[in-house]
Design an enzyme around this catalytic site. Structure first.
Site, short mmCIF file in Angstrom:
data_model
loop_
_atom_site.label_atom_id
_atom_site.label_comp_id
_atom_site.label_asym_id
_atom_site.label_seq_id
_atom_site.Cartn_x
_atom_site.Cartn_y
_atom_site.Cartn_z
N CYS A 1 -90.93 27.55 68.67
CA CYS A 1 -89.82 27.31 69.60
C CYS A 1 -89.95 25.96 70.31
O CYS A 1 -88.94 25.38 70.72
CB CYS A 1 -89.79 28.41 70.67
SG CYS A 1 -90.00 30.08 70.05
N ASP B 1 -94.32 34.55 73.25
CA ASP B 1 -94.11 35.99 73.38
C ASP B 1 -94.34 36.71 72.05
O ASP B 1 -94.95 37.77 72.00
CB ASP B 1 -92.67 36.28 73.84
CG ASP B 1 -92.40 35.82 75.26
OD1 ASP B 1 -93.34 35.32 75.90
OD2 ASP B 1 -91.26 35.96 75.72
N CYS C 1 -87.93 28.41 74.83
CA CYS C 1 -88.49 29.75 74.65
C CYS C 1 -88.08 30.63 75.83
O CYS C 1 -87.59 30.14 76.85
CB CYS C 1 -90.01 29.66 74.54
SG CYS C 1 -90.75 30.96 73.54
N ASP C 2 -88.33 31.91 75.69
CA ASP C 2 -87.74 32.92 76.59
C ASP C 2 -88.00 32.68 78.07
O ASP C 2 -87.11 32.89 78.89
CB ASP C 2 -88.29 34.31 76.23
CG ASP C 2 -87.91 34.74 74.84
OD1 ASP C 2 -87.39 33.92 74.09
OD2 ASP C 2 -88.14 35.91 74.50
N LYS C 3 -89.20 32.27 78.43
CA LYS C 3 -89.54 32.15 79.85
C LYS C 3 -89.47 30.73 80.36
O LYS C 3 -89.18 30.50 81.54
CB LYS C 3 -90.96 32.72 80.12
CG LYS C 3 -91.16 34.13 79.58
CD LYS C 3 -90.09 35.09 80.04
CE LYS C 3 -90.18 36.44 79.34
NZ LYS C 3 -90.12 36.41 77.89
N CYS D 1 -86.26 31.81 68.26
CA CYS D 1 -85.97 32.98 67.42
C CYS D 1 -84.46 33.09 67.14
O CYS D 1 -83.63 32.94 68.04
CB CYS D 1 -86.48 34.23 68.09
SG CYS D 1 -88.27 34.23 68.31
N GLU E 1 -92.90 43.09 77.31
CA GLU E 1 -91.79 43.47 76.44
C GLU E 1 -92.26 44.48 75.41
O GLU E 1 -93.37 44.38 74.89
CB GLU E 1 -91.23 42.24 75.71
CG GLU E 1 -90.56 41.25 76.62
CD GLU E 1 -90.03 40.03 75.89
OE1 GLU E 1 -89.29 39.26 76.53
OE2 GLU E 1 -90.35 39.86 74.69
N SER F 1 -87.82 42.86 74.49
CA SER F 1 -87.48 41.60 73.84
C SER F 1 -85.99 41.57 73.57
O SER F 1 -85.34 42.60 73.42
CB SER F 1 -88.25 41.50 72.52
OG SER F 1 -87.67 40.55 71.67
#
Length: 538
Positions: A29, A61, A102-104, A174, A425, A451
């Site tokens: 990512c 993650d 990325c997610d965070k 992702c 998650e 997730s």
């Protein structure tokens, strides 16, 4: 000191703009963000500013999923926000470009932007392209679900290993409407990134140009004296919620939008998701619940045609200002609609779901709220007997071993922000359930979270969490649990007298960590219903 890093005498008369990226090689990512950061610096310099690149951390993650390492994931959001504030505050930057993938790190960067309140632009690193396996598109969630198929004897060791090697072909986040793509879209709807920044491939000319244009845009924002809190209004958050729902986005958006709103001083609660969700349909047929990947949304025109459709339907506030200096409606004025033949985004007459898939539940198991992801494919009501686990690993082992039967409600507790700590998650257990073919026969509830790749009958973010003495701590094996998305309730069918007896006997568990960042986080973190933040902003 600044001469040593390349400043000329003329540079000291220019505004200094920090260009922060979460570049690292720990995840695809973020592996290309250093290239985008250099393009953003060039954009700043070309517009009359002076770009100064710096970095922040990120974690993966996907790699830490299902392990103790995943406890650091949500914690990293707070660390990243704090680190960006620290650098920008210490160096006195006039403006900021933040590049995340990325997610965070993405919500963290926006939290820092809101906290610093200096002219700022967010750049999304872009989506990964799908892998190809046996002639079919695959992604990271394909692998997690394949683990369940492997455990059920439906996939060989060699096939699983081959799939693993093809799922992630290169750089980018992702590839479904998972948390990264969800948050990129939400940030664009908030007005903090350039139009269609959220819907571009990571490795593409469009993304490189996007980064350079972002550098120029922040210099323009300095001229306009337009700051994040001018943009992050209650109405802009309503726009973000509407966009997330229309896309069928991740439950993590609830947690992150609450946290960003708190930093921005905008009033936002769980009830706002319910209110907006009643009138906004799911229009995008995207993974994990749908058929298509993010790359297909990019191919047909990205996010802006969907935003224009929502605006024309009266579902967005078009007058909200954005980092272009124009309003959302002005940004969308010249946007063309999707091609007539596309099958990724449905029209309002034939939505994927007529109302929100993000359902806020309450009840005697979640008096302060919980977040369910109900696509409609799983049904809207589930009733079953509890199988209780105090750790994610124990639940996953039971699922993979075939010990979870149809009609079970898997309960995973003491995994909340404080109890985990870190609110892991649950992609591994939910994917294992799907892989074993139990997606419509088993429900899972937790004070942890999910997730963006999770699908199935799942309820997370249960508050108060078990470690804080929430009702989830009182559930026992074989208790009857009822989840109803229509009445928006999650209830434990146990007499009040029995629950009172259990509560009297309950004792809070000892902290799992007594030192280090996880211990600090557990002591400071707020409830998931408040965004699970550590900043003491009221």
């Amino acid at each position: 000191m600044l001469h040593a890093v390349g400043f000329t005498r003329a540079d000291f008369a220019r505004p200094q703009v920090g260009v922060c990226s979460a570049w690292s090689e720990v995840t695809p990512c973020n592996m290309h963000l250093d290239v985008l950061a250099r393009r953003a610096v060039a954009g700043v310099d070309g517009a009359g500013g002076k770009g100064v690149a710096f970095g922040t951390i990120t974690v993966s993650d996907g790699i830490s999923m299902g392990t103790e390492g995943m406890k650091y994931s949500l914690v990293s959001r707070e660390v990243i926000a704090d680190s960006i504030e620290t650098v920008a505050g210490a160096e006195g930057f006039d403006g900021l470009v933040a590049i995340g993938g990325c997610d965070k790190n993405m919500p963290a960067m926006v939290m820092a932007m809101a906290r610093l309140n200096r002219p700022s632009v967010f750049v999304y690193g872009g989506t990964i392209m799908p892998g190809i396996w046996h002639g079919q598109p695959v992604d990271i969630v394909s692998v997690f679900e394949a683990v369940g198929r492997h455990a059920a004897g439906k996939l060989s060791d060699a096939e699983l290993a081959d799939l693993e090697q093809h799922a992630c072909p290169g750089a980018g986040s992702c590839g479904g409407m998972y948390t990264a793509n969800t948050m990129a879209s939400a940030i664009e709807a908030l007005g903090l990134s350039l139009p269609n920044s959220s819907a571009q491939a990571a490795v593409s000319p469009d993304k490189a140009v996007d980064a350079e244009r972002a550098g120029a845009a922040v210099v323009r924002l300095l001229e306009l004296s337009l700051t994040p809190r001018d943009i992050l209004t209650r109405r802009s958050f309503e726009n973000a919620i509407t966009t997330v729902i229309a896309l069928g986005g991740s439950t993590n958006a609830v947690l992150h939008l609450l946290a960003i709103a708190r930093e921005a001083g905008a009033r936002l609660t769980l009830d706002d998701f319910t209110r907006i969700g009643r009138k906004v349909p799911v229009l995008a047929d995207l993974k994990p619940s749908g058929r298509h990947g993010m790359a297909e949304l990019v191919r047909i025109g990205g996010l802006t045609p969907l935003l224009k459709r929502l605006l024309e339907r009266g579902l967005l506030h078009g007058g909200e200002r954005t980092i272009t200096g124009r309003t959302l409606a002005e940004n969308l004025a010249g946007v063309a609609d999707y091609p007539a033949t596309q099958m990724v985004v449905m029209d309002f007459a034939t939505p994927v779901k007529k109302d929100s898939h993000l359902v806020i539940l309450r009840g005697n198991l979640a008096p302060e709220g919980a977040v369910a992801k109900i696509s409609g494919k799983e049904g809207e009501r589930f009733e079953g007997r509890a199988r209780v686990f105090d750790r994610e690993e124990d639940a996953l082992a039971a699922i993979l071993a075939g010990r979870i039967r149809a009609g079970t409600v898997v309960v995973i507790r003491y995994e909340g922000p404080r109890g985990g700590p870190g609110m892991r998650e649950m992609l591994a257990p939910t994917s294992a359930i799907m892989g074993r073919g139990l997606g419509d026969q088993v429900a899972l509830i937790t004070d942890g979270r999910f997730s963006g790749g999770t699908h199935g009958f799942v309820v997370g973010h249960i508050t108060p969490e078990a470690a804080a003495g929430g009702p989830l701590a009182l559930v026992r094996h074989n208790d009857r649990i009822v989840i109803d998305a229509v009445t928006r309730r999650v209830d434990l069918d146990v007499p009040a007298r029995e629950l009172a007896r259990r509560r009297k006997a309950w004792r809070a568990p000892r902290p799992r960590y007594t030192r280090g960042v996880l211990a600090k986080y557990a002591r400071q973190v707020s409830s998931a219903s408040e965004g699970a933040v550590t900043d003491p902003t009221p």
